[in-house]
Design an enzyme around this catalytic site. Structure first.
Site, PDB file in Angstrom:
ATOM      1  N   HIS A 130      -1.036 -11.983  -8.540  1.00 54.50           N
ATOM      2  CA  HIS A 130      -1.450 -11.427  -7.253  1.00 54.50           C
ATOM      3  C   HIS A 130      -1.062  -9.949  -7.147  1.00 54.50           C
ATOM      4  CE1 HIS A 130      -2.097 -11.647  -2.778  1.00 54.50           C
ATOM      5  NE2 HIS A 130      -1.217 -10.664  -2.809  1.00 54.50           N
ATOM      6  N   GLU A 131       0.207  -9.674  -7.395  1.00 57.08           N
ATOM      7  CA  GLU A 131       0.670  -8.281  -7.264  1.00 57.08           C
ATOM      8  C   GLU A 131       0.019  -7.396  -8.325  1.00 57.08           C
ATOM      9  OE1 GLU A 131       1.928  -7.732  -4.553  1.00 57.08           O
ATOM     10  OE2 GLU A 131       2.625  -9.734  -3.997  1.00 57.08           O
TER      11      GLU A 131
ATOM     12  N   HIS B  98      -3.242  -6.067  -7.114  1.00 57.19           N
ATOM     13  CA  HIS B  98      -3.063  -4.823  -6.342  1.00 57.19           C
ATOM     14  C   HIS B  98      -2.911  -3.636  -7.292  1.00 57.19           C
ATOM     15  CE1 HIS B  98      -2.751  -6.476  -2.336  1.00 57.19           C
ATOM     16  NE2 HIS B  98      -1.746  -7.271  -2.639  1.00 57.19           N
TER      17      HIS B  98
ATOM     18  N   GLU C 226      -6.322  -6.677  -0.741  1.00 56.28           N
ATOM     19  CA  GLU C 226      -6.060  -8.111  -0.921  1.00 56.28           C
ATOM     20  C   GLU C 226      -7.225  -8.797  -1.629  1.00 56.28           C
ATOM     21  OE1 GLU C 226      -3.215  -9.341  -0.582  1.00 56.28           O
ATOM     22  OE2 GLU C 226      -2.218  -7.847   0.666  1.00 56.28           O
TER      23      GLU C 226
END
Lengths: 520, 520
Positions: free
Chosen positions: B283-284, B287, B313
């Protein structure tokens, strides 16, 4: 308490009430300037310990912006006029009160900053950041040529910086003054000369007995992981407040304080020599113990810093050498070292470790040098810096000059620039005028240690038990907590009742080395 | 090329020459503002990953100072008048040219900043820093009472922030607008309502077949060291430029860009569940991949950021879920997972891993929620935030309201506040208006993924081989490199030819979950 003193205090209270609003405004402005400086320190710490390589180019700009804005605020008309208004009332207060010191020190900083264009300050910061990156690569490849353009840029900017000042005797004076307020090149020359005179016969005498001390226990295979664990244990056992520090790895060890209770220590590891990690961790911790001991009331002010770099180094050198290479502490360390590296220290007792830790041997690397020849490394750099700023030495000729002087002063052949002229970060970081402070540090540490030994009769016993707080507390009370209120000369006078003196350091060296090497 | 277009380009070149000096000045001012913002980001990253506890108090002040100075520069008369002079000429240029976008976006930021006093901006930053510290302790002890005063302070300051604006329909509008430019509360309510309607029947249908999917392979003993090694390998295999990122551990995972080539990723580790580390790292990294793909020419400008938090997101969710919980990528991951944890994955094949990774089960923690029920976590937070800013919900009553809604939406009993109202960092960090962007992210990712599947016919095969560059390159060309030039609505229109639409996301979910759970 005498009535006079009471009256003086009442007068001071009156004064403060009268200028209260302006003093509060001063504190706010100074706090902002401090925050910008500490933010920059964190960015610089990060650059040296954490930053991915891809961050380098923009990091230089970010650092330059923080430096420029900090400088603009420090050199502002508004701060100047506020200081003007506060000067007279502050002089009514005790010289070392927070308020009087604040106005005095801030005025000094303001006056110096006024002379320097903010753009020059930003350019110096930007160039240093880029140069440090280039230096890391140049050092890896032992490639001075690759570093030379950066060095030239740094020196050019520092020459322009020097030109911002006037009334000095030597172009090196304004550079030195940044690190050692109100100390001149002439004074530095005298101190380093005296040191050289004192150190030289000792080194010569020891050279004849070089084989008396065996330090082979410190050399060999030392796995980095185990070293890291050991360094962590050692620092954790030092008198640093819990939760107020961390220890990381870097190319060239340094310490920096983001605030008095957020100290960033660094060290490096050599898998073939335990001494690098050990004493550089102690050295940087010494810096940290000093910053950690500054009165919290001084945080976010220009007083929240050591007296000078010389005083700063006096504490790094004291914890590294007077404590960390002293017999009592090493007897405490000995079983701990043996626990981590049982094989290497199986046949070495505490006395053997003490002797090994203090072996005097002219060598290539300053930060790994013994206590005595260390000063010759400093002298060499100081002289080269003088010649650079006197424009008597071309930067391209620096490696040659370095190597020749290493041979002359230390009798050592420099095999490559990585272990020669490229070994230190300072010139990459644009820190010209910094090196002499290491020897000032030795000298000041010698004076302070002599006092500490008198004041703390159980010092040796305490250090032998690893009880380092009594020494720390004594230093905190006398030195640390006062931050940067006094000039180096004032603080030396207050601590010792006299001026800077090389003698206690030399006496300490003669006694210690005389004992180890059984000199006459 | 048509003559008209040539003439337009010549005109643009003329325009640029004419205003060149002013445009350069604009870039310089914006660069400074950017540097201050990124310095603050680094201090915040450090606070959450590296800082000793002792640094907290002063760090809050340092962050506040950087925020205040950045705000002052952004809201300055000088920047305003420069933008005034550049507005008309910029409008002659192509809408998405660097120059026109720069003036347009900077004007928008300037206008918003003008409304907000710098002191309020500083106070918000200071309070958030202190609240985050308090939150970490409160979460550890599951002690909402200890956190409440900080939450109250954050909300009070955000109410004052809202009062700086006018002409909005809902007090939540200005908060949302900070993260999702030009998106209103009414729109957010509609999108989240549609999502709820679409998700609800799916969740209900799956509930009847809950036992069809076994994810026990993801639970059990997973030593943290091995997890850390695995997470490092996984991120290193993602299409992030080498030397442009690092991965650290923190309490609540986040990503931040110090510049496009200095991306700070974080994750956390649960020694009893491998999913936390795995998908939060992905997820990170999503980004990070976005920020890493922004055109370097936009660095040090307000355009050097994703379109919005929703778009940000969309990419974190896309790399976490569409890629990271997709069959092809998991078939690539499977042998790597087995290599690190041979015992745990001995009897699980790639298909079993795929099913386990996609088990739908209403649960307590948002960041660990499955792809489907995740939206209900977001909805709950969005509704609570609306009630807080409508002053219909007292903060002291928040745990009760949280727990009741968890029961209602997810059928879950909350055992303690640590796994309830205290689980997320956002309210501690003062980020009200942020949560809806996670669901926007799901929706936008659904739309973009549908396009990517059409444009990249070999996508599945590539992902199965761990070849992630083609997808990254496609996204970079269409989305990443443009930074923040367009508004969310403009970018959605450009990417898909239409407005925001929930349907592609729901279609994706119906297909995927219908397959896994063999729904009718």
């Amino acid at each position: 308490m005498a009535p006079d003193s009471c009256r003086a205090r009442d007068g001071a209270a009156d004064t403060l009430r009268r200028v209260n609003g302006r003093y509060r405004e001063l504190r706010e402005r100074l706090a902002e300037i401090s925050d910008l400086g500490r933010a920059r320190a964190l960015l610089a710490w990060d650059e040296r310990t954490m930053m991915p390589a891809g961050g380098a180019e923009i990091r230089a700009e970010q650092l330059a912006t923080l430096a420029r804005i900090r400088h603009e605020r420090l050199a502002s008309d508004e701060l100047g006029s506020l200081l003007d208004q506060l000067r007279a009332p502050a002089e009514e207060l005790a010289y070392d009160s927070d308020e009087a010191s604040m106005v005095r020190v801030a005025t000094r900083e303001w006056e110096r900053a006024r002379r320097v264009p903010a753009e020059l300050r930003a350019a110096i910061t930007r160039a240093a950041s880029l140069a440090e990156r280039a230096w890391i690569e140049a050092r890896e490849g032992s490639d001075f040529e690759a570093f030379l353009p950066h060095l030239e840029r740094n020196v050019e900017l520092k020459r322009r910086y020097v030109e911002c000042f006037d009334g000095f005797d030597h172009p090196y004076d304004p550079l030195l003054d940044d690190f050692e307020p109100e100390v001149t090149t002439a004074q530095a020359r005298a101190v380093l000369g005296e040191l050289r005179e004192g150190v030289h016969p000792l080194v010569a005498a020891i050279a004849e007995r070089a084989d008396e001390v065996d330090d082979s226990c410190l050399h060999g295979a030392f796995p980095i992981d185990a070293q890291r664990r050991l360094a962590g244990q050692i620092v954790a056992a030092l008198p640093l407040e819990q939760g107020s520090w961390r220890l990381d790895t870097t190319v060239h060890p340094f310490a920096t304080a983001i605030t008095t209770t957020d100290i960033r220590l660094t060290t490096r590891y050599d898998d073939a020599y335990i001494g690098t990690a050990l004493w550089s961790a102690l050295h940087e911790s010494g810096h940290g113990i000093y910053e950690n001991g500054i009165d919290p009331a001084l945080r976010r002010t220009p007083l929240c810093r050591p007296v000078s770099l010389g005083f700063h180094e006096s504490q790094s050198r004291m914890w590294e050498n007077w404590v960390g290479r002293g017999r009592p502490y090493l007897s405490w360390l000995h079983p701990r070292l043996r626990a981590v590296f049982p094989e290497r220290f199986a046949r070495i007792d505490a006395e053997g470790l003490y002797r090994a830790a203090n072996r005097v041997r002219p060598s290539l690397i300053r930060v790994e040098a013994d206590e005595l020849t260390y000063n010759l490394h400093v002298l060499l750099r100081f002289e080269l810096e003088l010649e650079i700023f006197e424009e008597r030495l071309a930067l391209a000729a620096l490696p040659e000059a370095w190597n020749a002087r290493m041979k002359e002063y230390l009798g050592v052949d420099v095999p490559d620039d990585a272990s020669g002229v490229l070994q230190d970060v300072h010139w990459a970081a644009g820190s010209f005028g910094y090196f002499p402070t290491y020897s000032f540090g030795n000298v000041i540490a010698g004076q302070i240690w002599a006092q500490a030994e008198e004041a703390l009769p159980d010092l040796g016993t305490q250090l032998g038990r690893g009880e380092l707080e009594p020494l720390r507390d004594w230093l905190r009370e006398r030195l640390y907590r006062h931050g940067g209120k006094l000039t180096p000369a004032e603080m030396i006078e207050r601590l010792t009742g006299g001026p800077l003196s090389v003698e206690p350091y030399l006496r300490h060296m003669r006694r210690k080395m005389g004992d180890i090497y059984a000199l006459a």
